[in-house]
Design an enzyme around this catalytic site. Structure first.
Site, PDB file in Angstrom:
ATOM      1  N   THR A 116       0.848  -1.193   0.000  1.00  0.00           N
ATOM      2  CA  THR A 116       0.000   0.000   0.000  1.00  0.00           C
ATOM      3  C   THR A 116       0.883   1.242   0.000  1.00  0.00           C
ATOM      4  O   THR A 116       1.870   1.297   0.733  1.00  0.00           O
ATOM      5  CB  THR A 116      -0.881  -0.003   1.262  1.00  0.00           C
ATOM      6  N   GLU A 149       9.422  -7.700  -2.676  1.00  0.00           N
ATOM      7  CA  GLU A 149       9.977  -6.656  -3.535  1.00  0.00           C
ATOM      8  C   GLU A 149      11.411  -6.968  -3.925  1.00  0.00           C
ATOM      9  O   GLU A 149      11.854  -6.585  -5.013  1.00  0.00           O
ATOM     10  CB  GLU A 149       9.911  -5.301  -2.823  1.00  0.00           C
ATOM     11  N   ARG A 199       5.975   7.166   0.000  1.00  0.00           N
ATOM     12  CA  ARG A 199       5.318   6.828   1.269  1.00  0.00           C
ATOM     13  C   ARG A 199       6.309   6.907   2.415  1.00  0.00           C
ATOM     14  O   ARG A 199       7.512   6.756   2.245  1.00  0.00           O
ATOM     15  CB  ARG A 199       4.743   5.418   1.164  1.00  0.00           C
ATOM     16  N   ASN A1109      -4.522  -8.061   4.062  1.00  0.00           N
ATOM     17  CA  ASN A1109      -4.282  -6.692   4.503  1.00  0.00           C
ATOM     18  C   ASN A1109      -4.203  -5.706   3.345  1.00  0.00           C
ATOM     19  O   ASN A1109      -4.591  -4.552   3.483  1.00  0.00           O
ATOM     20  CB  ASN A1109      -2.988  -6.615   5.315  1.00  0.00           C
TER      21      ASN A1109
END
Length: 1314
Positions: A116, A149, A199, A1109
């Site tokens: 996210t 990642e 972020r 999630n």
């Protein structure tokens, strides 16, 4: 190998010529802020003048007539003039979609992993690939989900080395995991684009919200960095970055602000794909693509890359890349010009907006520039001379271009960074600007010396308003500007924050928006559909010709939390990256919000308010509303409408989902579109949005739309509300206050944050290390349930199952003596307790109505029909009082064996009222864990659902017992949780061993006469020294030692040292907890290492079989035929993916790991026994927990999770077993025990109950049928193998991943999928 593209000087010259030729291109982006009218809000009670281009909307029948409000308007879309540019569509979309469109169009492959707020981009390209959409090269993008990642970056590097045009999407910790490969890709001068939703990083706490910490952490990797400031720019700069990387051979990191841009929906003009294709067909790009492909690893023209170099040559090779970076700036300029030629939207790497003779200039990067732009327009309209210099290209940096953009008149410069670098001389953009200006001044000693200050704003998406930007300019113009400041917060510790603007206070009621902008706010509840409905509404409005903007703010609750939708629309482009400040229209979708939150603070006088309430007449509403709200309504004088939307939703079969009812009301009252047209478009969007959930869901939503308007009631605001002083009927009675203020944190931090006032809290109230005390959820009292269970004593058999399955610990058994019941509330009835040793006690089941989420699991679990669900309003006051009384009763935890179903529920749950979804399948396991071991529990919790419902500030659901003991909980990261837990266990063991040695030394010193202690202390220490590894006896002795050491610690330094480490007398148990995304994917490497370590640690895997999630993406726990995000391509084509990883078999293969596969909902006793055995086992234990989740789409809702789980076990889909290596195989006793011994029921029937399996069945019934058949075969084959293992037959050991491997799938590409 070099082409003309890579001959630096020639390229630079041609690009300069091209740039000069196109210098006259007009800018047709958003209108200049200077043209925006600055409008003050009208005085209280005075209607605002009609906005240009609007007309009043038709009213609905009202109980009393009222004059139409000028705040409710209808827009007639202007006709768009032909620009002669290639045809483009103006459509509303968010920044993620705007970027993904371009990335998909120009890329061959993408490797993705959910994080996210970048996940949506991966989901989109995966979905488009599944639909067979072709990119500009005529190919379908290859999309592959990786395990992390790190894996995505490695695969990306590999694809680039193979000559593909590759891309990925990430942010935050995910971007940091890519750093090693980013260095490699840049070092090899490989064209590539990473799209990043910038972020915050996890520091003292995790935050999913936006700032520039992540991108600034990779600025040294050699990637060019291009920043988009808006949704439109995210679309355009995405293309610029893909063009520029091909031109320059330098990889590009294209970033934009997470959430604020990534999730903002705005009306943008899309770039037609034919235009993109035409651009890439130019010889320049054809050559660049061919050059990239010609460098690919290929045995027909082999070369070697990635060699090892020594000090003799490494330095030279690094410097050899300089010319590529020297040329990169001009490549970006050229790419921007090419995009401008196609779109008419002109951009520059450094763009100045403001007064040509400005004396004060702010330099900023990202969405905050738009707020600064509005401030510039406001200030210049009021006689100031200011400007903003917007930075798009951060790497490579061009000193000359930056200086050329800065007005020569600028005497004072303020640089705003959206990041924090603790201990540095300044943040990165500030340091860059200082270096540029210093070098310029040094080169020309007679030139103007500019005064430069720097500041920080907007960390973790902290609001940055135009008023904050005005405060920045006011500071800059002051005689002694504050340096190294923050804005938007109150720093009362180091005093570095700017005060509110004097010229434009935040609450001044002055708008800097374009004239005619209409603003709306919708207060909703997480999972009630409000956000989804508003996303559809803004798209309907935008597609109808209006300029539209939408943004959605959430709290951290997984479900049942507060959501606020902020919508704007109007005739002019809207570029306002901040929340609605003055709402013309406000919908409050839950009546309790009026008492809990200051909902009306942002309502414009004379606006419209719609309240979803059971009190649909003024008299009833008047008894409910707090005096403050009555006074606000009397002062603001809005048009007030009431509707029992919940009743309409229930009658339509939608349960609690009031979203479409309230959306219909919005279209009726706002007049944004003709109502007949709006209803038609709304129904069309419903059909599209809910197609995956089946036609029945679509029909129910259509019915709710049809019934909405007739339920709407217009209410006049009584005049006496202006003088309201009487105490309101409190919907959150004494229980909330009774929770108390046992900690300063609760009063100073938790309560304001829970009231959504956290933005106003100063720095001084927060612990800087981010630690939080236990038990703060006890004060929330959210009252989110529409209906709650009440106890029917006459039917109860006292099994405690209702308490056992409750996800939120909101229903519990109570035992009390007759004397203790003397002061009970009248409704607190009880019955004689059953069981050995309970004859003198009374028994009751009690629910907390203010903490219950209304999931109905307990009523479904009850075998005796002893619970009945009733509307909360009918029992709220009485049952809340009953709950409060039950909490005063003493805990009777030693009357029964706690490792039993009934006995476990007599233990205080040390997790309560978490933020999990109603009916959550994860929390009951953790609740049971705390009931069995909570007073000695240390938890290492992986990032994921369990860290969000278990650790979102300020709500800490982990609490303590009467002694103050309770779970010590910590989260490190997503990927490292197993190692983190192992480290905790190792460190704890080492410290306890040292303590045990010190106790031995102390006893020896006492025996030698060098230390003197009491006989009682000596004997207790000696007993502890013998029992220190026994958690029951040893911990009891540890408690007994506490007062003895307190009394005698001053007698000798050794006693004082022992006293200082007294918390280690208590033997802890370490549990490593996380979901399947962690255990099966990103954290599997670490988990596997811990499994092989032999350490005494316990691992609890909460297996929802998806990344719950981040929205339901596939993990390696996702079963065959289940449709999940990031697996759309396989499911859409009926393909088979890899079978579900058999984590239990992998762990059992080590031979010394305790392994259990459990399902709490299916077998209560089994999970209790498994957890107890796992904790007793002196080595690594692994407990796999089947956790039903809303992502499964159970057709009858989460209330049926118990029935669904039992079917999953009965059919063999989820086996129950225990493997205990401490049991030695001897022909009679077997380490492997199969606890689900017999298969029964029909697997196909169970699969049909869950939408995750039905999606494929609806779209590809033949493929789904094949997969279900394969799964059934595999389930039976696995069961047969388990029976052999349980009988001690080890001739055919269980192999990892066999459990769901289709027996005839080899070579059949279309037989199965995830």
């Amino acid at each position: 190998m070099e082409t003309s593209l890579h001959t630096s000087r020639r390229v630079v010259k041609s690009l300069k010529d091209e740039s000069a030729r196109k210098a006259s291109l007009p800018s047709v982006g958003r209108p200049s802020v200077a043209k925006h009218a600055v409008r003050a809000a009208p005085p209280d009670g005075v209607a605002a003048p009609p906005a240009p281009g609007y007309k009043p909307a038709a009213d609905v029948p009202a109980s009393t007539p009222a004059a139409p409000s000028s705040n409710v308007v209808t827009f007639t879309a202007p006709k768009s003039a032909s620009s002669g540019k290639p045809a483009s569509k103006e459509v509303p979309m968010d920044g993620n979609e705007a970027t993904a469109h371009v990335a998909y169009a120009v890329s061959d492959v993408s490797f993705i992993y959910p994080i996210t707020p970048a996940t949506n981009m991966g989901e989109m390209v995966d979905q488009w690939a599944a639909e067979g959409r072709k990119n500009v090269f005529g190919n379908v993008m290859s999309v592959t989900e990786m395990e992390s990642e790190t894996g995505a970056a490695g695969a990306l590097h590999g694809a680039l080395a193979a000559g593909s045009l590759a891309t990925s999407f990430t942010c935050s910790q995910g971007l940091l995991l890519m750093v090693p490969n980013m260095y490699k890709i840049a070092g090899e001068l490989t064209p590539c684009v990473l799209h990043v939703t910038a972020r915050a990083l996890a520091k003292h706490a995790l935050s999913i919200f936006g700032d520039h910490q992540d991108v600034m952490a990779v600025r040294q990797t050699g990637w060019a960095m291009l920043c988009s400031h808006s949704v439109q720019e995210a679309h355009d700069m995405a293309l610029v970055s893909h063009l520029a990387t091909l031109r320059s051979s330098v990889p590009f990191l294209h970033f934009f602000d997470g959430f604020r841009t990534s999730h903002e929906i705005n009306t943008i003009a899309t770039i037609p794909e034919p235009a993109i294709k035409e651009l890439l067909s130019k010889p320049l790009y054809r050559d660049a693509i061919q050059h990239h492909r010609s460098r690919a690893l290929n045995p027909t023209h082999p070369h070697q890359r990635g060699t090892a170099q020594g000090p003799d040559v490494y330095f030279q090779c690094i410097e050899g890349a300089n010319r590529f970076y020297d040329a990169a700036y001009e490549h970006v300029v050229a790419a921007m010009d090419e995009v401008a030629a196609v779109t008419g939207r002109s951009y520059k790497p450094y763009e100045y907006v403001g007064a040509a003779d400005a004396t004060d200039v702010v330099v900023v990067m990202g969405s905050g520039s738009q707020a600064v732009e509005e401030a510039v327009g406001f200030l210049n309209a009021n006689g100031r001379k200011v400007g903003v210099l917007k930075v798009r290209l951060f790497r490579p940096w061009s000193n000359d271009a930056f200086l050329a953009a800065l007005p020569p008149s600028a005497a004072r410069v303020c640089v705003l960074d959206r990041t924090k670098e603790s201990g540095s001389a300044g943040e990165p953009l500030y340091q860059q600007v200082c270096a540029v200006l210093h070098e310029a001044e040094a080169a020309e000693p007679g030139s103007r010396r500019r005064y430069v200050v720097g500041g920080r704003f907007g960390l973790a998406s902290k609001e940055f308003l135009p008023s904050h930007a005005v405060a920045v300019f006011e500071n800059l113009a002051s005689p002694r500007p504050l340096r190294d400041f923050s804005v938007g917060i109150v720093d009362d510790v180091t005093h570095r924050s700017l005060p509110d603007s004097a010229l434009l206070p935040p609450d001044a009621g002055v708008s800097t928006l374009p004239p005619g902008t209409f603003e709306c706010m919708f207060w909703g509840m997480g999972s009630d559909g409000t956000v989804g409905a508003n996303k559809e509404a803004i798209k309907i409005i935008g597609n109808a010709g209006l300029q539209a903007q939408a943004y959605f703010s959430y709290d951290a609750k997984k479900s049942g939390g507060v959501t606020v939708s902020h919508l704007r629309f109007g005739p002019h482009k809207i570029a306002a990256p901040y929340l609605v400040q003055q709402a013309d229209y406000m919908a409050i979708n839950h009546q309790s919000y009026l008492a809990k939150y200051d909902t009306l603070v942002n309502l414009k006088p004379g606006g419209v308010v719609v309240v979803n309430t059971t009190f649909t007449d003024v008299a009833a509403l008047s008894k409910y509303l707090p005096a403050k709200v009555k006074k606000q309504l009397a002062s603001l004088q809005p048009r007030l409408y009431l509707i029992d939307a919940a009743a309409v939703a229930r009658a339509s079969g939608l349960g609690k989902h009031v979203n479409m009812v309230m959306q219909t009301v919005f279209f009726q009252l706002s007049g944004v579109l003709p109502i007949d047209s709006a209803i038609g478009l709304l129904k069309k969007s419903i059909a599209k949005a809910y197609e995956r959930k089946g036609p029945e869901v679509v029909a129910k939503n259509h019915a709710a739309v049809d019934a909405a308007v007739s339920a709407l009631v217009r209410a006049d605001i009584p005049a006496d509300w202006a003088a309201a002083e009487t105490a309101p009927v409190n919907p959150s009675p004494a229980a909330k206050a009774a929770a108390g203020s046992r900690l300063e944190f609760i009063e100073r931090v938790a309560r304001p944050m829970l009231a959504l006032q956290g933005d106003k809290l100063p720095v001084s109230v927060f612990p800087p290390e981010g630690f939080a005390p236990p038990g703060t959820t006890a004060i929330e009292k959210r009252a989110v349930a529409a209906a709650v269970p009440v106890w029917k004593a006459e039917n109860c058999t006292q099994c405690n199952i209702c308490s056992f399955v409750c996800p939120h610990a909101a229903i519990r058994p109570a035992l009390a003596s007759a004397a203790e019941l003397a002061g009970a509330p009248p409704a607190f009835t009880a019955i004689p307790a059953k069981g050995p040793g309970l004859s003198e006690l009374q028994y009751r089941i009690q629910v907390s109505p203010l903490d219950c989420t209304g999931c109905d699991l307990c009523t479904h679990a009850c075998p005796d029909d002893a619970l009945q669900s009733v509307p909360i309003a009918s029992v709220l006051e009485a049952e809340a009082a009953n709950w409060d009384f039950s909490m005063t009763l003493p805990e009777r935890k030693d009357l029964m064996d706690k490792a039993t179903v009934k006995g476990s529920q007599l233990q205080q749950p040390l997790i309560e009222f978490s933020g999990a979804c109603e009916g959550c399948g994860e929390t009951p396991y953790v609740k049971l864990l705390t009931q069995l071991f909570g007073d000695r529990l240390i938890m290492a919790n992986a990032t994921g659902c369990s860290s969000i419902w278990g650790g979102s500030a300020p709500a800490n659901p982990y609490t303590t017992n009467a002694e103050g003991y309770g779970p010590a909980w910590a989260n490190s990261l997503f990927e490292d949780n197993a190692q983190f837990g192992l480290g905790i266990a190792t460190g704890t063991v080492q410290r306890r061993e040292a303590l045990h040695r010190h106790v031995g030394e102390l006893l020896a010193a006492d025996a030698a006469g060098t230390v003197h202690m009491s006989a009682e202390l000596r004997d207790t220490l000696a007993s502890w020294s013998s029992a220190w590894q026994d958690p029951e006896a040893g911990n009891a002795l540890g408690r007994a030692l506490q007062p003895l050491l307190e009394a005698e610690r001053g007698a000798h330094p050794l006693l004082q040292a022992l006293w200082a480490e007294r918390d280690l007398l208590h033997k802890a148990t370490v549990w490593i907890v996380g979901g399947d995304g962690w255990a099966y994917d990103i954290g599997f490497g670490g988990l596997d290492h811990v499994l092989a370590s032999g350490a005494n640690v316990n691992i609890l895997v909460l297996d929802t079989e998806v990344y719950s999630n981040t929205g339901g993406q596939r993990s390696k726990a996702t079963p065959l035929s289940a449709v999940a995000k990031f697996a759309a391509g396989e499911a859409g084509r009926g393909r088979q993916g890899p079978p579900k990883k058999d984590l239990g078999a992998i762990a059992m293969s080590y031979g010394d790991v305790y392994v259990a596969s459990t399902s709490l909902h299916a077998n209560y006793g089994h999970v209790t026994k498994a957890l107890a055995e796992a904790e007793r086992y002196p080595g690594v234990s692994l407990v796999l927990c089947y956790a039903p989740c809303i992502m499964h789409g159970i057709s009858s809702g989460m209330c049926s999770a118990i029935e669904e789980s039992k079917m999953a076990v009965d059919t063999g889909y989820w086996p129950l077993y225990r493997y205990n290596p401490s049991i030695k195989e001897d022909g009679v006793h077997h380490p492997f025990q199969l606890d689900s011994k017999r298969l029964k029921g029909d697997l196909e029937s169970w699969l049909s109950h869950e939408n995750r399996f039905n999606i494929l069945n609806r779209k590809q019934p033949e493929a789904a049928g094949r997969m279900h058949h394969d799964m059934d075969d595999a389930v039976h084959a696995r069961h047969d193998r388990f029976k052999h293992l349980a009988a001690g037959d080890l001739a055919k050991p269980m192999q990892p991943a066999e459990a769901q491997k289709p027996p005839h799938s080899k070579g059949d590409a279309g037989c199965s999928c995830h």
